[in-house]
Write a protein that holds these residues in place. Structure first.
Motif, PDB file in Angstrom:
ATOM      1  N   THR A 127      -4.711   1.813  -5.139  1.00  0.00           N
ATOM      2  CA  THR A 127      -4.492   1.836  -3.812  1.00  0.00           C
ATOM      3  C   THR A 127      -5.464   1.162  -2.033  1.00  0.00           C
ATOM      4  N   HIS A 128      -6.555   2.408  -2.901  1.00  0.00           N
ATOM      5  CA  HIS A 128      -7.939   2.157  -1.585  1.00  0.00           C
ATOM      6  C   HIS A 128      -8.959   0.907  -2.062  1.00  0.00           C
ATOM      7  N   ARG A 129      -8.592   0.119  -3.218  1.00  0.00           N
ATOM      8  CA  ARG A 129      -8.665  -0.906  -3.747  1.00  0.00           C
ATOM      9  C   ARG A 129      -8.536  -1.803  -2.964  1.00  0.00           C
ATOM     10  N   ILE A 140       0.705  -1.411  -0.080  1.00  0.00           N
ATOM     11  CA  ILE A 140       0.317   0.293   0.292  1.00  0.00           C
ATOM     12  C   ILE A 140       0.934   1.628   0.132  1.00  0.00           C
ATOM     13  N   THR A 183      -3.468   5.275  -6.869  1.00  0.00           N
ATOM     14  CA  THR A 183      -4.023   6.069  -6.077  1.00  0.00           C
ATOM     15  C   THR A 183      -5.376   5.398  -4.983  1.00  0.00           C
ATOM     16  N   ILE A 184      -6.183   5.422  -6.496  1.00  0.00           N
ATOM     17  CA  ILE A 184      -7.536   4.619  -7.164  1.00  0.00           C
ATOM     18  C   ILE A 184      -7.362   2.963  -6.242  1.00  0.00           C
TER      19      ILE A 184
END
Lengths: 292, 640
Positions: free
Chosen positions: A120-122, A105, A117-118
């Motif tokens: 990462t959050h997924r 992460i 970043t997207i």
């Protein structure tokens, strides 16, 4: 041979042979997937060629920290596997594995890139989805065999699967997320069709991506070994059963991968937690009723 | 020893007068430093002295005990009149009823009721030893931080507010005294008095800014904590009228002797109830969330070393009496539920302090669950959590406060690239966050022990609470951690005062020492404590595993450092991030569909549709209320 010596050898074997087994499995994955899609597919050694080529590429760094995070990611995944094959506490292995995931992460987020970043959050949502079942799996082994120690679990009279089928189902379910297989390949995927480019690995170039791939091989071998552990007991034949079971599970994951479409994270969370509660939770509840 | 303890309890109260009357900022700061140092030295001396006496529980009386009894009786009334005055003034008269009922109940029984058996008043054992050190060291460090912080708060940031720093610093000293008294008291009447002081002091601290929000929140804190005080008052009444004692330890012993379902559990149930309100478990979490309107040092104080720790301290005390009965079930279900739901709620928050507040509630939930179960393993875990949580949470609050003073925002979204902009603050924040959840650190050890204990208990529901709670905990911490890193941000001007840094660095060093040295703490502090409580002490986590843990702790620091050294001298070509070819020349802007430059904003996920306060908070309060009501009814109903 003393027990400690055997442990050392198995640990060393994992470190040396782990990536080869992982790579070959990856090669078969691509071959089988290709056949399912009516293509011929690359040779089973293709993943190795890919990684080799990646190592020779020039590193174009967005943030220097990314490389060191990726290297730490590799270290902690290997540590988890080593602890597992060394016969240590299962919870410890899984805790080490989540530390490793943390470094992935951090590696992907340190770039401040929109796509990673997207991703990462997924990836975070994926972690939140599978983490409860991973911990429950360790609990399942404990309830079935009376110990968290892998070295003692393999000495059990009855394989864990007999008492913990629910945990097994739950673990195989979240394995799809762990393997980054469709329908749960939200954060990054091995297929070419990803709407957020390459998600967490978008900014990973050359050696960085090579290390990430290597790490995934290590991780897959470790996770499949956990699947095998469900079938192992003091009887030597059980190892054969375990290997067959691992192949069946792996094939099943490939099948799922090729027959389902990516879902949204909401559905993933709902399904993963649902299966965790129904399969894992119910099994847990029943085992506690039986044991006490 | 007795004189030393008397000084430990009384001096902070007397010292509180000094900052209150000294109006010169510079002199007051010096006085606060000196007084803080005295309090810290007193607490450490007491602890060390007791340790040198062999580590056996000591029970004794203070000199002039009768005088203290009188002072406490008068003090009870004084607190009552203070509450009545303030609640009438702010048109919340109804709240004063709670105070009147409990004060009259306790005072009435003391004056006119049957005379309970004489007991000693002070006890020091291992748990007290740990608490004294936490209050003395962490609490005082917060006090030192407060001097610098409050200066910046009034002089630079909140010029509109009335400068009441004297009052603020005085209240902090009152808090020290009350907490020392609370953890040292044997007599329930004394415990009740100190308990009420912490309630009132926190009420005053929360209302510090006197804005409408602050006043409302402070009254919320007041009524919830007074409800808890009522619980203690009922327990005292029962103990005096039925059991003929006011000794906390006698009450606990008779509950242990009585076994499950005995009437002796009634006072335990009400004491546990009081502890649940103090440690902000659902349904009483609202007050701790409201407490964040106060300036940061008071949040740090309430959340880490004092206040909420009073609740869990009492629960750990009661643990043996709660093992395997309905009271224990009430407590651990309440705690486990709070652990899960508060960590879910934390996901949807972007205000740094609010995330910290929810994480405090969630962590306390885990401690409460461990204490409620009352097994040796869980108490081991609970005590460890108390220590780790006190240090890391105090540090995190101070750090977020410093960030707010420097950048003007405490929103997590604004902490993007903090590692580049304010490396020192980011370092402290990272150590704190790592201490809260990262695998080999404090939290994990406790989670591990708790998980094992509840599998053995057996309690399937608690196992589920813990595994789900730890995954949601991981989500919100990782999200925050990830935000701090970043690239190409400009270095900012750090406005943090040196004394704030002294306190924060001190915490960071302490936390790292605690992590690396946790086998030592376990062996020389926690295991004797287990011996005291259970008569035996088997290591919860085997020595082999502890060794691996320590290796992992070191690895988390060392591996990235080695990798840093390995990669430091690489001359890699630096490139832009990938933006689908729409880069504009830096990493901050892109070309939008109109062909114009637009700033790139990346934001974290908050999942408000799932974990928002409006979705989860009310249902959680309802569930928490049901858990407590049902079990209280069962315990009280079963007794008669």
């Amino acid at each position: 041979m003393s027990e400690n010596l055997i442990r050392m050898i198995v640990m060393l074997l994992y470190i040396v042979a782990g990536p080869f087994i992982g790579g070959i499995l990856d090669g078969f994955d691509r071959k089988i997937s290709a056949r399912m899609q009516g293509r011929k597919g690359p040779t089973v050694l293709q993943p190795f060629y890919d990684v080799l080529k990646l190592t020779q590429k020039q590193l174009l760094a967005v943030n220097k920290f990314q490389l060191l995070m990726v290297m730490s990611y590799l270290f902690f995944v290997i540590l988890s596997g080593v602890l597992f094959f060394g016969g240590f506490d299962m919870l410890l292995c899984f805790f080490s594995l989540s530390t490793a995931a943390m470094f992935l992460i951090l590696a992907s987020t340190s770039t401040h890139s929109p796509f990673s970043t997207i991703g990462t959050h997924r990836e975070l949502a994926q972690m939140m989805s599978y983490e409860p079942m991973v911990l429950l799996t360790a609990v399942g082994f404990y309830l079935a065999t009376g110990t968290f120690q892998v070295s003692d679990i393999i000495q059990a009279k009855v394989p864990a699967i007999v008492y913990a089928p629910g945990f097994f189902i739950g673990f195989v379910f979240i394995l799809t997320i762990k393997f980054r297989k469709s329908p749960f390949d939200l954060s990054t995927t091995h297929h070419a069709h990803q709407e957020v480019v390459k998600g967490v690995t978008t900014e990973m170039v050359g050696i960085e991506y090579a290390i990430t791939t290597l790490t995934e091989w290590y991780e897959n071998v470790f996770l499949l070994a956990v699947v095998g552990l469900f079938f192992i007991n003091s009887n030597p034949i059980s190892y054969l059963v375990a290997i067959i079971a691992v192949f069946i599970v792996y094939f099943f994951e490939i099948l799922i991968d090729n027959t389902s479409a990516r879902v949204k994270w909401q559905l993933m969370l709902k399904m993963a937690w649902g299966v965790t509660i129904v399969a894992g939770g119910l099994n847990l509840f029943i085992l506690e009723l039986i044991n006490f | 020893m007795d004189k030393l303890v008397m000084a430990l309890i009384c001096l902070p109260f007397l010292m509180a007068i000094l900052p209150a009357v000294i109006k010169k900022s510079k002199i007051r700061s010096t006085v606060v430093y000196i007084c803080g140092a005295i309090v810290a030295i007193l607490s450490i001396t007491t602890a060390v002295w007791w340790y040198s006496l062999g580590g056996n529980a000591l029970v004794f009386d203070l000199p002039y005990t009768e005088v203290f009894d009188k002072i406490i009786l008068i003090g009870d009334f004084a607190l009552m009149f203070l509450i009545i005055y303030l609640s009438v003034k702010h048109h919340k008269t109804i709240i004063s009823l709670l105070s009147i009922v409990q004060t009259l109940l306790v005072a009435g029984l003391e004056l006119f009721g049957p005379h309970p058996a004489e007991t000693m008043h002070i006890r020091i054992d291992w748990l007290t030893f740990i608490m004294i050190l936490i209050i003395g060291i962490i609490g005082v460090a917060i006090g030192i931080y407060a001097v610098g912080y409050m200066h910046g708060y009034h002089i630079h940031h909140h010029k509109e507010l009335k400068d009441r720093r004297s009052f603020f610093l005085a209240m902090i000293f009152v808090f020290y005294g009350a907490m020392f008294g609370l953890v040292l008291s044997v007599s329930l009447v004394w415990l009740y008095f100190f308990w009420e002081i912490t309630s009132v002091t926190s009420f005053l601290l929360i209302g510090y800014t006197r804005t409408e929000e602050a006043v409302n929140n402070s009254f919320k804190a007041l009524w919830m904590n007074l409800l808890g005080g009522l619980g203690i008052a009922i327990a005292i009444a029962y103990a005096i009228l039925v059991q003929g004692t006011v000794n906390l330890y006698d009450v606990i012993d008779s509950a242990i002797a009585g076994g499950a379902g005995s009437a002796a559990l009634v006072p335990i149930a009400f004491l546990a109830f009081a502890a649940l309100t103090k440690s902000a478990q659902f349904p009483f979490s609202g007050w701790l969330l409201g407490a964040m309107v106060a300036p940061t040092p008071s949040s740090a104080l309430l959340h880490s070393a004092t206040m909420v720790k009073a609740g869990v301290y009492l629960l750990v005390r009661l643990a043996l009496a709660m093992n395997g009965n309905y009271v224990g079930q009430m407590v651990y279900l309440c705690g486990g539920f709070t652990f899960l739901i508060a960590s879910c709620l934390a996901i949807a928050q972007s205000d740094g302090k609010k995330v910290l507040a929810y994480s405090t509630i969630s962590n306390l939930g885990l401690i409460v669950a461990c204490a409620g179960a009352g097994y040796q393993e869980t108490i081991w875990a609970a005590v460890f959590l108390i220590i780790f949580h006190a240090v890391s949470k105090s540090m995190l609050f101070q750090c977020v406060g410093a960030i707010e003073n420097t950048t003007g925002s405490r929103d997590i979204e604004d902490m993007e690239g903090l590692a580049v902009r304010y490396p020192k603050l980011a370092f402290i924040l990272m150590v704190g966050i790592a201490g809260m959840f990262l695998a080999p650190f404090g939290m994990l050890i406790s989670k591990w022990a708790a998980l094992k204990a509840f599998v053995d208990a057996p309690s399937a529901l608690m196992v589920l609470f813990i595994v789900f709670g730890s995954s949601t905990t991981m989500f919100y911490w990782t999200k925050w951690f990830a935000k701090i890193l970043g690239i190409h941000a400009e270095k900012g001007v750090d406005r943090t005062k040196p004394n704030e840094y002294v306190s924060m660095y001190f915490h960071a060093v302490l936390l790292i020492l605690l992590c690396v040295g946790f086998p030592i703490t376990s062996k020389y502090v926690i295991e004797p404590l287990m011996n005291d409580m259970y008569g035996t002490s088997t290591p919860v986590i085997s020595e082999g595993n502890i060794a691996i843990m320590v290796i992992m702790i070191c690895a988390v620091f060392i591996v990235p450092s080695i990798n840093y050294l390995l990669t430091r001298n690489r001359k890699d070509k630096e490139v832009m991030v990938y933006m689908g070819g729409a880069n504009i020349g830096d990493n901050k802007n892109f070309i939008d569909s109109m062909g114009e430059s637009k700033e790139l904003q990346v934001s974290s996920w908050y999942m408000t549709d799932w974990f928002g306060e409006d979705k989860l908070f009310k249902p959680a309060v309802v569930v928490g209320t049901f858990i407590i009501l049902i079990f209280l009814c069962v315990v009280v109903g079963g007794a008669f």
